[in-house]
Scaffold this active site. Structure first.
Site, PDB file in Angstrom:
ATOM      1  N   ARG A  82      26.796  29.563  29.900  1.00 60.59           N
ATOM      2  CA  ARG A  82      26.230  30.409  30.951  1.00 60.59           C
ATOM      3  C   ARG A  82      26.866  30.006  32.282  1.00 60.59           C
ATOM      4  NH1 ARG A  82      21.507  29.411  34.449  1.00 60.59           N
ATOM      5  NH2 ARG A  82      20.911  31.403  35.356  1.00 60.59           N
ATOM      6  N   HIS A 126      24.485  33.899  41.670  1.00 59.77           N
ATOM      7  CA  HIS A 126      23.852  32.575  41.756  1.00 59.77           C
ATOM      8  C   HIS A 126      24.076  32.101  43.201  1.00 59.77           C
ATOM      9  CE1 HIS A 126      22.575  28.933  39.169  1.00 59.77           C
ATOM     10  NE2 HIS A 126      22.520  28.526  40.432  1.00 59.77           N
ATOM     11  N   GLU A 171      17.277  32.741  39.776  1.00 63.39           N
ATOM     12  CA  GLU A 171      16.265  32.199  40.672  1.00 63.39           C
ATOM     13  C   GLU A 171      16.206  32.929  42.016  1.00 63.39           C
ATOM     14  OE1 GLU A 171      16.883  27.977  40.986  1.00 63.39           O
ATOM     15  OE2 GLU A 171      16.650  27.648  38.849  1.00 63.39           O
ATOM     16  N   ASN A 299      13.995  29.275  33.945  1.00 66.30           N
ATOM     17  CA  ASN A 299      14.476  27.953  34.342  1.00 66.30           C
ATOM     18  C   ASN A 299      13.265  27.084  34.588  1.00 66.30           C
ATOM     19  OD1 ASN A 299      16.983  29.106  34.301  1.00 66.30           O
ATOM     20  ND2 ASN A 299      17.403  28.861  36.492  1.00 66.30           N
ATOM     21  N   TYR A 301      11.916  23.076  35.479  1.00 60.97           N
ATOM     22  CA  TYR A 301      12.209  21.695  35.856  1.00 60.97           C
ATOM     23  C   TYR A 301      10.964  20.827  35.959  1.00 60.97           C
ATOM     24  CZ  TYR A 301      17.018  23.026  36.551  1.00 60.97           C
ATOM     25  OH  TYR A 301      18.302  23.460  36.315  1.00 60.97           O
ATOM     26  N   GLU A 371      17.899  27.339  32.063  1.00 58.02           N
ATOM     27  CA  GLU A 371      18.207  26.057  32.712  1.00 58.02           C
ATOM     28  C   GLU A 371      17.072  25.093  32.457  1.00 58.02           C
ATOM     29  OE1 GLU A 371      19.043  25.915  36.933  1.00 58.02           O
ATOM     30  OE2 GLU A 371      20.381  27.645  36.780  1.00 58.02           O
TER      31      GLU A 371
HETATM   32  O1  IFM Z   1      21.462  23.137  40.615  1.00 56.41           O
HETATM   33  C1  IFM Z   1      20.377  24.006  40.563  1.00 56.41           C
HETATM   34  C2  IFM Z   1      20.807  25.361  40.070  1.00 56.41           C
HETATM   35  O2  IFM Z   1      21.805  25.900  40.860  1.00 56.41           O
HETATM   36  C3  IFM Z   1      19.646  26.304  40.072  1.00 56.41           C
HETATM   37  N1  IFM Z   1      18.521  25.754  39.370  1.00 56.41           N
HETATM   38  C4  IFM Z   1      18.124  24.411  39.693  1.00 56.41           C
HETATM   39  C5  IFM Z   1      19.318  23.479  39.644  1.00 56.41           C
HETATM   40  C6  IFM Z   1      18.868  22.046  39.997  1.00 56.41           C
HETATM   41  O3  IFM Z   1      18.329  22.011  41.278  1.00 56.41           O
END
Ligand code: IFM
Length: 475
Positions: A82, A126, A171, A299, A301, A371
């Site tokens: 990706r 992006h 995002e 995504n 985190y 992600e």
């Molecule tokens: O590096 C970023 C990415 O560009 C978008 N999502 C989160 C990642 C980590 O912060």
């Protein structure tokens, strides 16, 4: 519920294993091949905006090393890659004819991926808006949505014979609220009303682009990638529950609801009523925004732990440059869990929560984790990087993915963030998310232990007890 760490986990036979990057974060070649500046070129060259004054001018020099990078991907056994297209490489002024050299770069990359059996997964945007479009008003200006759809058509027409997976935005929350709300990301503007206008026009551009691309090739997969958060209240007070509702609204539902249900959440509209009257929303916009999608990219985190404004503050909510227009003084806490180098709590059960929630509350749609990953401080010892912390993060989150699948979530694939260390936006090169270590002085790449481990996971299509792939391979 997350499975106890340590048991064997098998993924569905057609599960798509990948890794992700983004153009500005890895390409470099900022002035080559007809590319013109994006908002990130301008922002990163502005003193004080990016840690250490770092820019994406060279980054991982992927622009010149793409063929070797594809060999590394093939060596890992990736099924999919990706990556994002740089709008300022393809349409340098954000309008007008395509730049053939820019398209050729991506055509070569895609051909190379396909020749190595790697499915290309394209993200159109992006975060690198052509600077000329920012000068004309940026995402708060409605015209930018139309410009994006035009660019999407150009890219899709040029690469659609080779690429089946198309994501419009990565995002959009970050583009809108970090770019135009707090201003910690490019273009660095801070106005809550602009952030909300930007969010709307990003979604409008998404819908227009999906319509245009689908008209040309209905058989392709079209989607958007949202960064979604698990949410918890700091305490069980009603005030903290309301703070959670507000942040969930501004982080998650403000995109999920328009895109998947065709409406803004009423409570969010109310929360931001001191900031905007949504006069920028026109009849018919939400129908375009909610154009049916083939897939949703998630995504993930970490989790937001949220508390109500401090009881001592006179005004419960006040206006100031913030990521959270209308809810500026909500407080963020933690659960005392271990953190990554970004200070983000490691919370794999949160991924199960997010995936189950999306599946439960929104129309059935195939989901991909587009992600997931972690920054840690890496050290090279005898030419090796033994990143057991990152490996453990991946292991825990992949077990969470498996739990979600068992619970009935139609999760079809997983993309590790990131294939290689890269330019981490306002943090510059100080944070390393890669499975492949990049020495920025020499551009030498070193697959870390996590890369070798992930390669085994892909080969076995699953996890062994206690992440033993890593031990076996790292020895
Ligand atoms: O590096 C970023 C990415 O560009 C978008 N999502 C989160 C990642 C980590 O912060």
């Amino acid at each position: 519920m997350t499975s106890p760490n340590g048991h064997r986990v098998a993924f569905p036979p057609d599960f798509l294993w990948g890794a992700a990057t983004a153009a500005y974060q890895i390409e470099g070649g900022a002035t080559e091949g007809g590319r013109k500046p994006s908002i990130w070129d301008t922002f990163s060259r502005t003193p004080g905006k990016v840690k250490g004054g770092d820019t994406g001018d060279v980054a991982c020099d992927h622009y010149h090393r793409a063929a070797d990078d594809v060999k590394l991907m093939a060596g890992l056994g990736l099924k999919s890659y990706r990556f994002s297209l740089a709008w300022p490489r393809i349409q340098p002024d954000g309008r007008g004819p395509a730049n053939q050299e820019g398209l050729d770069f991506y055509r070569r990359l895609v051909d190379d991926l396909l020749a190595n059996g790697i499915e290309p997964w394209v993200t159109l945007y992006h975060w690198d808006l052509p600077q000329t479009l920012e000068d004309a008003g940026g995402w708060p200006a409605r015209d930018t949505a139309g410009r994006f759809a035009e660019y999407a058509e150009i890219a899709h027409q040029a690469l659609g014979d080779r690429v089946r997976y198309w994501t419009t935005f990565n995002e959009p929350w970050c583009s809108a609220f970090l770019g135009y709300g707090s201003g910690v990301h490019a273009p660095g503007r801070s106005d809550g009303a602009d952030a909300l206008r930007a969010a709307h026009h990003l979604m409008l551009g998404h819908g227009l682009a999906v319509q245009a691309m689908r008209a040309a090739r209905p058989e392709h997969s079209f989607g958007i990638t949202l960064n979604l958060y698990a949410m918890s209240a700091q305490t069980d007070s009603a005030a903290d529950a309301d703070a959670v509702r507000r942040i969930d609204g501004l982080a998650n539902r403000i995109f999920l609801d328009p895109v998947l249900r065709g409406q803004y959440p009423a409570d969010v509209v109310e929360d931001v009523s001191t900031v905007t009257d949504f006069g920028h929303v026109r009849d018919g916009d939400l129908a375009i925004i909610s154009t049916p999608l083939s897939v949703l990219g998630v995504n993930y985190y970490s989790r937001y732990v949220v508390a109500a404004p401090d009881g001592e503050s006179a005004e419960p909510y006040w206006r100031a440059p913030s990521n959270w227009p209308g809810s500026e003084n909500v407080r963020f806490g933690d659960r005392g869990l271990p953190v990554t180098d970004m200070d983000w709590e490691i919370d794999a059960p949160g991924l199960v929560e997010v995936l189950e929630r999306v599946h439960r509350e929104y129309p059935a749609i195939p989901i991909y984790v587009t992600e997931n990953g972690s920054a840690f401080v890496d050290t090279v010892v005898d030419g090796e990087v033994d990143d057991q912390d990152r490996l453990a993060y991946f292991d825990a989150h992949l077990r969470a993915c498996s739990d979600a699948i068992e619970a009935g979530v139609p999760l079809r694939g997983y993309f590790a963030w990131s294939l290689m260390d890269n330019f981490e936006w306002a943090w510059g090169y100080s944070k390393r998310f890669g499975m492949i270590y990049v020495d920025y002085d020499t551009q030498v790449r070193i697959p870390k232990s996590s890369a070798k481990w992930y390669s085994e996971v892909i080969r076995r299509n699953g996890l062994s007890p206690s992440g033993s792939e890593g031990q076996e391979r790292a020895q």
